[in-house]
Each structure stands twice: as structure tokens, then as C-alpha cells.
Design a protein around this motif. Sequence first.
Motif, mmCIF file in Angstrom:
data_model
loop_
_atom_site.group_PDB
_atom_site.id
_atom_site.type_symbol
_atom_site.label_atom_id
_atom_site.label_comp_id
_atom_site.label_asym_id
_atom_site.label_seq_id
_atom_site.Cartn_x
_atom_site.Cartn_y
_atom_site.Cartn_z
ATOM 1 N N MET A 1 -53.630 42.689 41.968
ATOM 2 C CA MET A 1 -54.443 41.985 40.983
ATOM 3 C C MET A 1 -55.919 42.249 41.245
ATOM 4 O O MET A 1 -56.333 42.448 42.379
ATOM 5 C CB MET A 1 -54.189 40.484 41.063
ATOM 6 N N ASN A 2 -56.696 42.191 40.176
ATOM 7 C CA ASN A 2 -58.139 42.347 40.335
ATOM 8 C C ASN A 2 -58.827 41.005 40.094
ATOM 9 O O ASN A 2 -58.170 39.994 39.850
ATOM 10 C CB ASN A 2 -58.670 43.434 39.391
ATOM 11 N N ALA A 3 -60.136 40.997 40.168
ATOM 12 C CA ALA A 3 -60.892 39.750 40.044
ATOM 13 C C ALA A 3 -60.666 39.070 38.691
ATOM 14 O O ALA A 3 -60.539 37.840 38.621
ATOM 15 C CB ALA A 3 -62.374 40.014 40.269
ATOM 16 N N ILE A 4 -60.604 39.847 37.626
ATOM 17 C CA ILE A 4 -60.386 39.252 36.302
ATOM 18 C C ILE A 4 -58.998 38.636 36.219
ATOM 19 O O ILE A 4 -58.829 37.533 35.694
ATOM 20 C CB ILE A 4 -60.640 40.277 35.182
ATOM 21 N N ASP A 5 -58.006 39.315 36.755
ATOM 22 C CA ASP A 5 -56.654 38.745 36.779
ATOM 23 C C ASP A 5 -56.640 37.440 37.566
ATOM 24 O O ASP A 5 -55.989 36.468 37.156
ATOM 25 C CB ASP A 5 -55.656 39.725 37.401
ATOM 26 N N ASP A 6 -57.350 37.416 38.693
ATOM 27 C CA ASP A 6 -57.419 36.203 39.514
ATOM 28 C C ASP A 6 -58.063 35.058 38.738
ATOM 29 O O ASP A 6 -57.567 33.927 38.752
ATOM 30 C CB ASP A 6 -58.201 36.455 40.801
ATOM 31 N N LEU A 7 -59.171 35.353 38.053
ATOM 32 C CA LEU A 7 -59.849 34.318 37.266
ATOM 33 C C LEU A 7 -58.967 33.818 36.123
ATOM 34 O O LEU A 7 -58.913 32.614 35.842
ATOM 35 C CB LEU A 7 -61.163 34.853 36.706
ATOM 36 N N CYS A 8 -58.279 34.735 35.468
ATOM 37 C CA CYS A 8 -57.388 34.339 34.374
ATOM 38 C C CYS A 8 -56.264 33.448 34.886
ATOM 39 O O CYS A 8 -55.877 32.485 34.213
ATOM 40 C CB CYS A 8 -56.838 35.569 33.660
ATOM 41 N N GLN A 9 -55.764 33.728 36.077
ATOM 42 C CA GLN A 9 -54.713 32.889 36.643
ATOM 43 C C GLN A 9 -55.227 31.481 36.930
ATOM 44 O O GLN A 9 -54.549 30.492 36.662
ATOM 45 C CB GLN A 9 -54.141 33.505 37.928
#
Length: 58
Positions: A1-9
Motif C-alpha cells: 500500500m502507498n500513502a494514499i491507500d493508507d489515508l483512504c483506509q
Amino acid sequence: MNAIDDLCQVLRDSQTRHAALGNEHEVVADGDAIYMLRHPELCSSDADYPNWTPGGAR
């Protein structure tokens, strides 16, 4: 996962909590934030507001 995926989660988790509390406005706000993270090209940029300075001229 990348930072955007982490934020979306994080935002999806927030949506789940808010939905359980019946706070529909926050569910929508979290969804809007997810959309903006996934589609930054749809957000405004400096080119949209040339010569604009947040808070006025400095």
C-alpha cells in the motif's frame, strides 16, 4: 500500500464509525475526501486562481 491507500483506509474506517453513530454528514465528508485523494486532477490548482494569495496580499 502507498500513502494514499493508507489515508483512504483511515477515512473508510472513519466512515464506518460515523455510519454506526448515524452521522451522515461525516460519512459524506469522508467520502468526499476519499474522492479528492483518488482524483487530485479534479481539485483546483494554482492555474485556476492566478495571482491569488490565501489570506490576501502579503
